[in-house]
Write a protein that holds these residues in place. Structure first.
Motif, PDB file in Angstrom:
ATOM      1  N   TRP A  36       0.788  -1.150  -0.029  1.00 41.21           N
ATOM      2  CA  TRP A  36       0.090   0.111   0.003  1.00 41.21           C
ATOM      3  C   TRP A  36       0.908   1.165   0.185  1.00 41.21           C
ATOM      4  O   TRP A  36       0.575   2.160  -0.717  1.00 41.21           O
ATOM      5  CB  TRP A  36      -0.761  -0.063   1.106  1.00 41.21           C
ATOM      6  CG  TRP A  36      -2.156   0.576   0.988  1.00 41.21           C
ATOM      7  CD1 TRP A  36      -2.700   1.751   1.296  1.00 41.21           C
ATOM      8  CD2 TRP A  36      -3.428  -0.018   0.501  1.00 41.21           C
ATOM      9  NE1 TRP A  36      -3.840   2.258   1.222  1.00 41.21           N
ATOM     10  CE2 TRP A  36      -4.376   1.012   0.571  1.00 41.21           C
ATOM     11  CE3 TRP A  36      -3.764  -1.254  -0.134  1.00 41.21           C
ATOM     12  CZ2 TRP A  36      -5.757   0.753   0.026  1.00 41.21           C
ATOM     13  CZ3 TRP A  36      -5.001  -1.440  -0.523  1.00 41.21           C
ATOM     14  CH2 TRP A  36      -5.781  -0.391  -0.798  1.00 41.21           C
ATOM     15  N   GLY A  37       2.066   1.244   0.741  1.00 35.66           N
ATOM     16  CA  GLY A  37       2.732   2.273   1.010  1.00 35.66           C
ATOM     17  C   GLY A  37       3.674   2.660  -0.463  1.00 35.66           C
ATOM     18  O   GLY A  37       3.651   3.681  -1.164  1.00 35.66           O
ATOM     19  N   PHE A  40       1.247   4.003  -3.003  1.00 39.35           N
ATOM     20  CA  PHE A  40       1.379   5.564  -2.886  1.00 39.35           C
ATOM     21  C   PHE A  40       2.200   6.327  -3.511  1.00 39.35           C
ATOM     22  O   PHE A  40       2.152   7.266  -4.146  1.00 39.35           O
ATOM     23  CB  PHE A  40       0.914   5.874  -1.251  1.00 39.35           C
ATOM     24  CG  PHE A  40       0.752   7.431  -1.047  1.00 39.35           C
ATOM     25  CD1 PHE A  40      -0.263   8.234  -1.574  1.00 39.35           C
ATOM     26  CD2 PHE A  40       1.923   8.045  -0.659  1.00 39.35           C
ATOM     27  CE1 PHE A  40      -0.455   9.398  -1.357  1.00 39.35           C
ATOM     28  CE2 PHE A  40       1.821   9.443  -0.171  1.00 39.35           C
ATOM     29  CZ  PHE A  40       0.810  10.019  -0.611  1.00 39.35           C
ATOM     30  N   TRP A  97      -4.092   6.190   8.418  1.00 45.77           N
ATOM     31  CA  TRP A  97      -3.092   6.755   7.636  1.00 45.77           C
ATOM     32  C   TRP A  97      -3.798   7.397   6.832  1.00 45.77           C
ATOM     33  O   TRP A  97      -3.319   8.472   6.156  1.00 45.77           O
ATOM     34  CB  TRP A  97      -2.243   5.652   6.817  1.00 45.77           C
ATOM     35  CG  TRP A  97      -1.490   5.893   5.891  1.00 45.77           C
ATOM     36  CD1 TRP A  97      -0.190   6.558   5.859  1.00 45.77           C
ATOM     37  CD2 TRP A  97      -1.825   6.271   4.358  1.00 45.77           C
ATOM     38  NE1 TRP A  97       0.250   7.074   4.779  1.00 45.77           N
ATOM     39  CE2 TRP A  97      -0.678   6.757   3.707  1.00 45.77           C
ATOM     40  CE3 TRP A  97      -2.964   5.862   3.700  1.00 45.77           C
ATOM     41  CZ2 TRP A  97      -0.860   6.993   2.321  1.00 45.77           C
ATOM     42  CZ3 TRP A  97      -3.095   5.980   2.275  1.00 45.77           C
ATOM     43  CH2 TRP A  97      -1.852   6.697   1.641  1.00 45.77           C
ATOM     44  N   SER A  98      -5.084   7.287   6.404  1.00 45.91           N
ATOM     45  CA  SER A  98      -5.842   7.693   5.461  1.00 45.91           C
ATOM     46  C   SER A  98      -6.098   9.290   5.809  1.00 45.91           C
ATOM     47  O   SER A  98      -6.059  10.100   5.282  1.00 45.91           O
ATOM     48  CB  SER A  98      -7.071   7.241   5.256  1.00 45.91           C
ATOM     49  OG  SER A  98      -8.100   7.137   6.458  1.00 45.91           O
ATOM     50  N   TYR A 101      -2.858  11.037   5.182  1.00 45.08           N
ATOM     51  CA  TYR A 101      -2.879  11.064   3.888  1.00 45.08           C
ATOM     52  C   TYR A 101      -3.564  12.401   3.368  1.00 45.08           C
ATOM     53  O   TYR A 101      -3.230  13.277   2.339  1.00 45.08           O
ATOM     54  CB  TYR A 101      -3.336   9.940   2.903  1.00 45.08           C
ATOM     55  CG  TYR A 101      -3.766  10.248   1.461  1.00 45.08           C
ATOM     56  CD1 TYR A 101      -2.773  10.137   0.559  1.00 45.08           C
ATOM     57  CD2 TYR A 101      -4.985  10.165   1.169  1.00 45.08           C
ATOM     58  CE1 TYR A 101      -2.954  10.121  -0.766  1.00 45.08           C
ATOM     59  CE2 TYR A 101      -5.280  10.180  -0.112  1.00 45.08           C
ATOM     60  CZ  TYR A 101      -4.378  10.169  -1.100  1.00 45.08           C
ATOM     61  OH  TYR A 101      -4.737  10.456  -2.509  1.00 45.08           O
ATOM     62  N   LEU A 104      -1.651  15.545   4.628  1.00 41.85           N
ATOM     63  CA  LEU A 104      -0.716  15.669   3.635  1.00 41.85           C
ATOM     64  C   LEU A 104      -0.828  16.135   2.257  1.00 41.85           C
ATOM     65  O   LEU A 104      -0.222  17.076   1.901  1.00 41.85           O
ATOM     66  CB  LEU A 104       0.322  13.978   3.416  1.00 41.85           C
ATOM     67  CG  LEU A 104       1.487  14.202   2.706  1.00 41.85           C
ATOM     68  CD1 LEU A 104       2.580  15.054   3.580  1.00 41.85           C
ATOM     69  CD2 LEU A 104       2.145  13.062   2.592  1.00 41.85           C
ATOM     70  N   VAL A 105      -1.646  15.490   1.525  1.00 38.14           N
ATOM     71  CA  VAL A 105      -1.912  16.051   0.293  1.00 38.14           C
ATOM     72  C   VAL A 105      -2.517  17.402   0.086  1.00 38.14           C
ATOM     73  O   VAL A 105      -2.292  18.190  -0.560  1.00 38.14           O
ATOM     74  CB  VAL A 105      -2.785  14.885  -0.676  1.00 38.14           C
ATOM     75  CG1 VAL A 105      -3.370  15.362  -1.923  1.00 38.14           C
ATOM     76  CG2 VAL A 105      -2.091  13.493  -0.798  1.00 38.14           C
ATOM     77  N   GLY A 128       4.935  11.851  -1.956  1.00 36.84           N
ATOM     78  CA  GLY A 128       5.005  10.356  -1.837  1.00 36.84           C
ATOM     79  C   GLY A 128       5.697   9.596  -0.976  1.00 36.84           C
ATOM     80  O   GLY A 128       5.458   8.688  -0.146  1.00 36.84           O
ATOM     81  N   GLY A 131       4.554  10.245   2.422  1.00 37.12           N
ATOM     82  CA  GLY A 131       3.282   9.578   2.804  1.00 37.12           C
ATOM     83  C   GLY A 131       3.270   8.140   2.963  1.00 37.12           C
ATOM     84  O   GLY A 131       2.591   7.418   3.624  1.00 37.12           O
ATOM     85  N   ALA A 132       4.314   7.656   2.252  1.00 37.47           N
ATOM     86  CA  ALA A 132       4.604   6.139   2.076  1.00 37.47           C
ATOM     87  C   ALA A 132       5.427   5.631   3.300  1.00 37.47           C
ATOM     88  O   ALA A 132       5.162   4.574   3.734  1.00 37.47           O
ATOM     89  CB  ALA A 132       5.264   5.671   0.720  1.00 37.47           C
TER      90      ALA A 132
END
Length: 160
Positions: A36-37, A40, A97-98, A101, A104-105, A128, A131-132
């Motif tokens: 998943w990381g 991303f 984490w969402s 995310y 962060l974004v 990225g 975030g990852a």
């Protein structure tokens, strides 16, 4: 008395081996978080590559197709594992984490665009990486914990 403590130690070893086998054969083995990381990170790198081409359409198509394939893989991977836990740490990590995310974004893209205007080179790839990293590090930690072969510290008879 000595035989009772030896039996207790052996039973603790059996319980720990069973716990490790359960984690190793479930969705909490760390693989999903690492994938998943990396997904991303690849998504954000695709946006950087789309800036070179001048159109984000290719990146959007790639991300939609790639993420759909990863969601199908995650479903297939979890279904093929022999143990299905009721509470999966992996799902909680992804849920928490969402929120990271989104912040962060939202701040990294939206805030930067409003305050500064243009994005520096490799800006999305940097986002990225940032975030990852929590997902990959959590996944590596779970993966390493699932592969411990020695007696954990604190158990009687553990090698110090």
């Amino acid at each position: 008395m000595q035989s009772l403590s030896r039996q207790a130690v052996e039973q603790l070893h059996v319980i720990e081996r069973a716990r490790l086998a359960t984690v190793r054969s479930s969705a909490d083995n760390g693989v999903i978080l690492m994938v998943w990381g990396l997904v991303f990170l690849l998504d954000m790198a695709a946006f950087d590559l789309s800036r070179v081409t001048g159109s984000p359409l290719a990146a959007v198509v790639f991300i939609c197709a790639f993420n759909s394939a990863v969601v199908v893989w995650r479903w297939w991977y979890a279904r093929r594992l022999p143990i299905r836990l009721r509470r999966v740490v992996t799902n909680r990590v992804i849920f928490l984490w969402s929120w990271f995310y989104v912040a962060l974004v939202g701040l990294g893209v939206g805030g930067w665009a409003i305050v500064i205007g243009h994005f520096p080179p490799l800006w999305f790839t940097l986002l990225g990486l940032i975030g990852a990293s929590p997902l990959v590090l959590s996944g590596v930690r779970l993966w390493r914990q699932a592969r411990i072969e020695t007696t954990p510290a604190g158990y009687p008879g553990a090698r110090e």
